[in-house]
Design an enzyme around this catalytic site. Structure first.
Site, short mmCIF file in Angstrom:
data_model
loop_
_atom_site.label_atom_id
_atom_site.label_comp_id
_atom_site.label_asym_id
_atom_site.label_seq_id
_atom_site.Cartn_x
_atom_site.Cartn_y
_atom_site.Cartn_z
N LYS A 13 11.84 19.80 -11.34
CA LYS A 13 12.34 18.83 -12.31
C LYS A 13 11.42 17.62 -12.46
O LYS A 13 11.16 17.17 -13.57
CB LYS A 13 13.74 18.38 -11.89
CG LYS A 13 14.46 17.54 -12.91
CD LYS A 13 15.92 17.36 -12.50
CE LYS A 13 16.04 16.80 -11.09
NZ LYS A 13 15.37 15.49 -10.94
N ARG A 87 24.30 12.37 -11.88
CA ARG A 87 24.39 13.38 -10.84
C ARG A 87 25.78 14.00 -10.75
O ARG A 87 25.97 15.00 -10.06
CB ARG A 87 24.10 12.76 -9.47
CG ARG A 87 22.64 12.64 -9.17
CD ARG A 87 22.45 12.11 -7.77
NE ARG A 87 21.05 11.79 -7.56
CZ ARG A 87 20.12 12.69 -7.24
NH1 ARG A 87 20.46 13.95 -7.05
NH2 ARG A 87 18.87 12.33 -7.10
N ARG A 126 6.80 26.48 0.41
CA ARG A 126 6.14 25.25 0.03
C ARG A 126 5.36 24.67 1.22
O ARG A 126 5.84 24.67 2.33
CB ARG A 126 7.18 24.24 -0.44
CG ARG A 126 6.65 23.25 -1.41
CD ARG A 126 7.65 22.92 -2.47
NE ARG A 126 8.64 21.95 -2.00
CZ ARG A 126 9.30 21.14 -2.82
NH1 ARG A 126 9.06 21.16 -4.10
NH2 ARG A 126 10.18 20.32 -2.36
N ARG A 159 7.69 21.16 5.57
CA ARG A 159 8.59 20.04 5.83
C ARG A 159 9.93 20.53 6.32
O ARG A 159 10.40 21.56 5.89
CB ARG A 159 8.79 19.23 4.54
CG ARG A 159 8.08 17.90 4.60
CD ARG A 159 8.20 17.04 3.39
NE ARG A 159 9.20 17.39 2.39
CZ ARG A 159 9.23 16.83 1.18
NH1 ARG A 159 8.32 15.96 0.84
NH2 ARG A 159 10.16 17.16 0.32
N ARG A 170 21.82 21.30 0.30
CA ARG A 170 21.49 20.56 -0.92
C ARG A 170 21.93 21.34 -2.17
O ARG A 170 22.39 20.77 -3.14
CB ARG A 170 19.99 20.25 -0.97
CG ARG A 170 19.60 19.16 0.04
CD ARG A 170 18.11 19.10 0.25
NE ARG A 170 17.40 18.70 -0.95
CZ ARG A 170 16.12 18.95 -1.19
NH1 ARG A 170 15.41 19.62 -0.31
NH2 ARG A 170 15.56 18.54 -2.29
#
Ligand SMILES: [Zn+2]
Length: 218
Positions: A13, A87, A126, A159, A170
């Site tokens: 995003k 949100r 990632r 990470r 999440r």
């Protein structure tokens, strides 16, 4: 023109918001940036925000609403891209009311969509450069030399918040709160779902196909 851009964590995003803002000359609204700015200049709102953040609390809705309204007033003549805001439904309602006071409305609510399993796969692949911060993806955007940053030659790391349990949590928050915006904006007749699979160029092209013709690029 007022555009809301939303989508689950890891969907790309931020990248699309940047591309869109540049391409169509939109002012980007990002709650995170706005809060940081207020704190940095130590405005009266900024000092209140800081005291909440210092205690590890969420910034309360009335402050959020005030910040949004100030931003809308300041940028009433500009085209705005809301990046990751609202949100939840409460924030969506208050945004709609604020805009109505200025005789404005949301013109497009774009949801970047890919399946949860695809997001998990993406985030797990990632890698970050520990030195310059460049992000790689072992599947779609690998470094030239395995484990080493193309730009600065430093080691690439994973990470902690890209581990599966964290990602799932999440995604749960997103699916239980932000995804409700889908129905909300469908009813307002401004909702568009964007297929967010493929490269960032492909995704950007899909968004442009929707917006071209509505936005004057000058
Ligand atoms: Zn680097």
């Amino acid at each position: 023109m007022r555009i809301v851009l939303f989508g689950p964590p890891g969907v790309g995003k931020g990248t699309q918001a940047e591309l869109l803002a540049n391409h169509f000359h939109l002012v980007k609204f990002s709650m995170g940036d706005l809060l940081r700015q207020e704190v940095a200049v130590s405005s009266s709102i900024g000092r209140r925000v800081e005291s909440y953040l210092k205690q590890g609390n969420l910034v309360p809705d009335d402050i959020i609403v005030e910040l949004v309204y100030n931003f809308l007033l300041e940028n009433r003549e500009r085209d705005i891209l809301f990046d990751g805001f609202p949100r939840n439904l409460n924030q969506a309602h208050s945004l709609e009311q604020n805009l109505a006071q200025l005789g404005q409305k949301i013109d497009f609510a774009l949801e970047l969509y890919i399946a949860d399993e695809e997001i998990i796969k993406r985030l797990q692949n990632r890698l970050y450069c520990s030195s310059c911060g460049r992000i790689y993806n072992c599947l779609t955007d690998p470094p030239k030399k395995k484990g080493i940053c193309d730009v600065c030659g430093q080691e690439l790391i994973k990470r902690d918040d890209d581990e599966e349990p964290v990602i799932r949590r999440r995604l749960d928050v997103y699916n239980s709160q932000t995804r409700l915006l889908t129905e909300y904006y469908k009813e307002l007749n401004v909702y568009k779902r964007i297929d967010a699979s493929g490269s960032k160029e492909q995704i950007f092209k899909r968004i442009c196909e929707i917006l071209d013709g509505y936005i004057d690029k000058e």
